[in-house]
Design a protein around this motif. Structure first.
Motif, PDB file in Angstrom:
ATOM      1  N   LEU A   1       0.828  -1.204   0.000  1.00  0.00           N
ATOM      2  CA  LEU A   1       0.000   0.000   0.000  1.00  0.00           C
ATOM      3  C   LEU A   1       0.867   1.260   0.000  1.00  0.00           C
ATOM      4  CD1 LEU A   1      -3.090   0.692   2.258  1.00  0.00           C
ATOM      5  CD2 LEU A   1      -1.200   2.304   2.180  1.00  0.00           C
ATOM      6  N   LEU A   2       1.910   1.279   0.812  1.00  0.00           N
ATOM      7  CA  LEU A   2       2.764   2.461   0.895  1.00  0.00           C
ATOM      8  C   LEU A   2       3.396   2.783  -0.447  1.00  0.00           C
ATOM      9  CD1 LEU A   2       4.525   1.762   4.327  1.00  0.00           C
ATOM     10  CD2 LEU A   2       2.716   3.431   3.868  1.00  0.00           C
ATOM     11  N   THR A   3       3.847   1.750  -1.124  1.00  0.00           N
ATOM     12  CA  THR A   3       4.432   1.968  -2.445  1.00  0.00           C
ATOM     13  C   THR A   3       3.383   2.463  -3.430  1.00  0.00           C
ATOM     14  OG1 THR A   3       6.115   0.265  -2.074  1.00  0.00           O
ATOM     15  CG2 THR A   3       5.632   0.856  -4.355  1.00  0.00           C
ATOM     16  N   THR A   4       2.231   1.832  -3.436  1.00  0.00           N
ATOM     17  CA  THR A   4       1.165   2.218  -4.366  1.00  0.00           C
ATOM     18  C   THR A   4       0.727   3.662  -4.153  1.00  0.00           C
ATOM     19  OG1 THR A   4       0.344  -0.055  -4.466  1.00  0.00           O
ATOM     20  CG2 THR A   4      -1.182   1.697  -5.117  1.00  0.00           C
ATOM     21  N   LEU A   5       0.597   4.078  -2.901  1.00  0.00           N
ATOM     22  CA  LEU A   5       0.042   5.392  -2.609  1.00  0.00           C
ATOM     23  C   LEU A   5       1.047   6.515  -2.781  1.00  0.00           C
ATOM     24  CD1 LEU A   5      -2.376   7.018  -1.649  1.00  0.00           C
ATOM     25  CD2 LEU A   5      -1.727   6.503   0.713  1.00  0.00           C
ATOM     26  N   PHE A   6       2.312   6.282  -2.410  1.00  0.00           N
ATOM     27  CA  PHE A   6       3.238   7.398  -2.328  1.00  0.00           C
ATOM     28  C   PHE A   6       4.393   7.380  -3.325  1.00  0.00           C
ATOM     29  CE2 PHE A   6       1.678   6.906   2.173  1.00  0.00           C
ATOM     30  CZ  PHE A   6       0.883   8.051   2.180  1.00  0.00           C
ATOM     31  N   ALA A   7       4.624   6.283  -4.015  1.00  0.00           N
ATOM     32  CA  ALA A   7       5.815   6.183  -4.867  1.00  0.00           C
ATOM     33  C   ALA A   7       5.817   7.203  -5.991  1.00  0.00           C
ATOM     34  CB  ALA A   7       5.940   4.775  -5.437  1.00  0.00           C
ATOM     35  N   ALA A   8       4.638   7.596  -6.472  1.00  0.00           N
ATOM     36  CA  ALA A   8       4.576   8.510  -7.622  1.00  0.00           C
ATOM     37  C   ALA A   8       4.689   9.980  -7.233  1.00  0.00           C
ATOM     38  CB  ALA A   8       3.264   8.292  -8.381  1.00  0.00           C
ATOM     39  N   LEU A   9       4.784  10.271  -5.953  1.00  0.00           N
ATOM     40  CA  LEU A   9       4.916  11.670  -5.553  1.00  0.00           C
ATOM     41  C   LEU A   9       6.299  12.205  -5.920  1.00  0.00           C
ATOM     42  CD1 LEU A   9       3.265  11.628  -1.993  1.00  0.00           C
ATOM     43  CD2 LEU A   9       2.215  12.171  -4.200  1.00  0.00           C
ATOM     44  N   PRO A  10       6.427  13.506  -6.171  1.00  0.00           N
ATOM     45  CA  PRO A  10       7.747  14.064  -6.513  1.00  0.00           C
ATOM     46  C   PRO A  10       8.707  13.951  -5.344  1.00  0.00           C
ATOM     47  CG  PRO A  10       6.125  15.809  -6.219  1.00  0.00           C
ATOM     48  CD  PRO A  10       5.366  14.527  -6.218  1.00  0.00           C
ATOM     49  N   PRO A  11       9.986  13.733  -5.611  1.00  0.00           N
ATOM     50  CA  PRO A  11      10.961  13.561  -4.524  1.00  0.00           C
ATOM     51  C   PRO A  11      11.183  14.864  -3.760  1.00  0.00           C
ATOM     52  CG  PRO A  11      12.070  13.688  -6.634  1.00  0.00           C
ATOM     53  CD  PRO A  11      10.610  13.628  -6.935  1.00  0.00           C
ATOM     54  N   GLY A  12      11.791  14.697  -2.573  1.00  0.00           N
ATOM     55  CA  GLY A  12      12.052  15.849  -1.727  1.00  0.00           C
ATOM     56  C   GLY A  12      10.979  16.018  -0.674  1.00  0.00           C
ATOM     57  N   ALA A  13      11.296  16.811   0.335  1.00  0.00           N
ATOM     58  CA  ALA A  13      10.373  17.060   1.440  1.00  0.00           C
ATOM     59  C   ALA A  13       9.973  18.526   1.459  1.00  0.00           C
ATOM     60  CB  ALA A  13      11.031  16.695   2.767  1.00  0.00           C
ATOM     61  N   PRO A  14       8.807  18.851   1.991  1.00  0.00           N
ATOM     62  CA  PRO A  14       8.442  20.262   2.145  1.00  0.00           C
ATOM     63  C   PRO A  14       9.441  20.977   3.054  1.00  0.00           C
ATOM     64  CG  PRO A  14       6.549  18.833   2.526  1.00  0.00           C
ATOM     65  CD  PRO A  14       7.747  17.951   2.477  1.00  0.00           C
ATOM     66  N   GLU A  15       9.562  22.271   2.846  1.00  0.00           N
ATOM     67  CA  GLU A  15      10.422  23.059   3.717  1.00  0.00           C
ATOM     68  C   GLU A  15       9.880  23.051   5.144  1.00  0.00           C
ATOM     69  OE1 GLU A  15      10.918  27.026   2.346  1.00  0.00           O
ATOM     70  OE2 GLU A  15      11.477  26.435   0.305  1.00  0.00           O
ATOM     71  N   ALA A  16      10.773  23.254   6.085  1.00  0.00           N
ATOM     72  CA  ALA A  16      10.337  23.396   7.470  1.00  0.00           C
ATOM     73  C   ALA A  16       9.762  24.789   7.674  1.00  0.00           C
ATOM     74  CB  ALA A  16      11.511  23.171   8.415  1.00  0.00           C
ATOM     75  N   PRO A  17       8.639  24.897   8.349  1.00  0.00           N
ATOM     76  CA  PRO A  17       8.110  26.225   8.634  1.00  0.00           C
ATOM     77  C   PRO A  17       9.026  26.968   9.592  1.00  0.00           C
ATOM     78  CG  PRO A  17       6.863  24.554   9.821  1.00  0.00           C
ATOM     79  CD  PRO A  17       7.807  23.828   8.916  1.00  0.00           C
ATOM     80  N   PRO A  18       8.949  28.288   9.635  1.00  0.00           N
ATOM     81  CA  PRO A  18       9.838  29.037  10.531  1.00  0.00           C
ATOM     82  C   PRO A  18       9.580  28.709  11.995  1.00  0.00           C
ATOM     83  CG  PRO A  18       8.109  30.452   9.627  1.00  0.00           C
ATOM     84  CD  PRO A  18       8.041  29.160   8.887  1.00  0.00           C
ATOM     85  N   ALA A  19      10.644  28.698  12.768  1.00  0.00           N
ATOM     86  CA  ALA A  19      10.520  28.394  14.190  1.00  0.00           C
ATOM     87  C   ALA A  19       9.633  29.423  14.881  1.00  0.00           C
ATOM     88  CB  ALA A  19      11.901  28.368  14.843  1.00  0.00           C
ATOM     89  N   LEU A  20       8.931  28.967  15.900  1.00  0.00           N
ATOM     90  CA  LEU A  20       8.035  29.858  16.626  1.00  0.00           C
ATOM     91  C   LEU A  20       8.853  30.839  17.474  1.00  0.00           C
ATOM     92  CD1 LEU A  20       4.911  30.141  17.066  1.00  0.00           C
ATOM     93  CD2 LEU A  20       5.265  28.927  19.225  1.00  0.00           C
ATOM     94  N   PRO A  21       8.638  32.141  17.307  1.00  0.00           N
ATOM     95  CA  PRO A  21       9.366  33.112  18.125  1.00  0.00           C
ATOM     96  C   PRO A  21       8.790  33.180  19.533  1.00  0.00           C
ATOM     97  CG  PRO A  21       7.803  34.251  16.724  1.00  0.00           C
ATOM     98  CD  PRO A  21       7.730  32.792  16.359  1.00  0.00           C
ATOM     99  N   PRO A  22       9.437  33.891  20.441  1.00  0.00           N
ATOM    100  CA  PRO A  22       8.885  34.029  21.793  1.00  0.00           C
ATOM    101  C   PRO A  22       7.498  34.665  21.768  1.00  0.00           C
ATOM    102  CG  PRO A  22      11.173  34.736  21.748  1.00  0.00           C
ATOM    103  CD  PRO A  22      10.778  34.515  20.323  1.00  0.00           C
ATOM    104  N   PHE A  23       6.647  34.193  22.648  1.00  0.00           N
ATOM    105  CA  PHE A  23       5.307  34.749  22.813  1.00  0.00           C
ATOM    106  C   PHE A  23       5.420  36.186  23.322  1.00  0.00           C
ATOM    107  CE2 PHE A  23       1.595  35.628  25.416  1.00  0.00           C
ATOM    108  CZ  PHE A  23       0.532  35.102  24.696  1.00  0.00           C
TER     109      PHE A  23
END
Length: 417
Positions: A206-228
């Protein structure tokens, strides 16, 4: 978990993708949940809601199936498929009868790899989102939330509406939606959780069937949360007989060793329904509100301590005074031994209720993975909770709670403020 209750978790890997699996064939249903980092945290100022629009459009037609045909295909096999943009992540998931899993895989794969983004679907989804955003801002609750987050994090995506504003949603071009899809739906950076009537060999395929065709690479990390930013109080005038109040302060990191002790302490203070101190002091003893609560609000790997209530405009000042007094009392003395015992008994005894169906199990496993919990986190939780002493809870309350540093956003016409 609670004594006598276990949740066996297997780690299944295929083509570089790992999934946590709880296998259960008692009901012929399979639930799958997956996520990436990113979500609204990757949006630029002025483009709020782009990722949420994209998420809604993924099931509004894909491949050679237009929106109605896609919906019919889901309905014919009783498949529930959805995508959701969050403050710092993006999730997808489906639930299907075991026999319908191949159809669910085909539709989910199409949605991720070949969304149509048809003009009529975009117009319909956009109109619905704009109407929803406007409706939210017509309520004191919506205005209080907007004011709280925007003032606490003015220069960070956490301070912006995850679903967008009426103005930003109306202005988002199709190109921005396609760009959000391209940056978010990737082959790498996936966290996957599965529960139900599926075995390890089937899940690997299932994992191969569902995700293998997605483009390689990972999304960028969102910016770190600054002080409240401790902003004191902010009032948004609205002509309503009641005011809605949202209050909060900094909390602790998800990985902080005092995480569970903080959960116990906050259940005593504001998370235990009628048994909580805030409910007793503000509602039961004084009748100032119908309900009040406080707890941990997780975003960007951190947790703020937030709470809220609504009350008559004339009673806002008194309600805040009582709330602050209870905040201070907990910070100075911590909970009693009886409160500690009751809170831990509830947290231990109620754990099995989180695992009553495959969808909830998959969602819980995914949350554990997003918070980087070890595989034995659930199994060892009862023993960790039982080991938390009253003295430790008092120390955690003293460390975390800041009665003189509560930031408060109020929407309404509060008297004297």
């Amino acid at each position: 978990m609670a004594e006598g209750f276990t949740l066996p978790i297997q780690v299944i890997e295929s083509d570089g993708i790992s999934a946590w699996l709880t296998e259960d064939h008692s009901v012929p249903v399979v639930s799958l949940a997956w996520s990436w980092q990113g979500g609204a945290g990757l949006e630029k100022a002025g483009e709020e809601g782009t990722t949420a629009l994209m998420a809604s459009l993924l099931t509004e037609g894909a491949g050679d199936l237009r929106a109605r045909e896609f919906a019919d295909a889901l309905r014919d096999d009783a498949i529930s498929l959805s995508f959701d943009s969050q403050r710092d992540g993006f999730e997808g998931g489906f639930r299907a009868l075991r026999d319908a899993v191949p159809a669910a895989l085909r539709l989910a794969r199409l949605a991720m790899t070949a969304p149509r983004f048809d003009a009529d679907a975009l117009q319909r989804v956009r109109a619905r989102a704009v109407a929803g955003a406007r409706q939210v801002m017509e309520t004191p609750g919506g205005q209080a939330r907007r004011a709280f987050w925007a003032t606490a994090f003015p220069d960070h995506p956490a301070g912006r509406p995850t679903g967008g504003t009426a103005e930003s949603l109306a202005a988002i071009p199709e190109a921005a939606i396609r760009a959000a899809h391209a940056r978010q739906i990737r082959r790498d950076g996936l966290l996957v959780a599965v529960a139900g009537a599926i075995n390890p060999a089937e899940l690997r395929a299932l994992l191969t069937t569902l995700f293998a065709a997605l483009p390689p690479g990972a999304p960028e990390a969102p910016p770190a949360l600054p002080p409240f930013i401790d902003f004191g109080s902010r009032v948004v005038p609205m002509p309503f007989p009641q005011s809605t109040i949202l209050f909060g302060q900094p909390g602790l990191a998800v990985q902080d060793p005092d995480w569970e002790a903080a959960q116990v302490m906050l259940r005593v203070l504001g998370g235990g329904g009628f048994s909580s101190r805030l409910m007793q002091a503000v509602r039961v003893q004084r009748g100032l509100t119908y309900g009040i609560s406080a707890g941990l609000d997780v975003l960007y790997g951190q947790a703020l301590i937030t709470g809220g209530l609504a009350t008559q405009n004339a009673k806002v000042a008194e309600a805040l005074t009582v709330t602050t007094a209870e905040w201070r009392r907990m910070a100075e003395d911590g909970p009693t031994e009886a409160e500690r015992a009751d809170a831990i008994a509830y947290l231990r005894g109620s754990l099995p209720l989180q695992f009553t169906d495959s969808r909830r199990i998959a969602g819980t496993l995914l949350s554990l993975r997003r918070n980087n919990r070890p595989l034995d986190w659930l199994a060892a939780r009862p023993a960790r909770l039982a080991a938390i002493s009253r003295d430790r809870l008092a120390a955690v309350a003293s460390r975390l709670l800041k009665p003189d540093g509560l930031s408060v956003a109020i929407a309404g016409q509060p008297a004297g403020l």
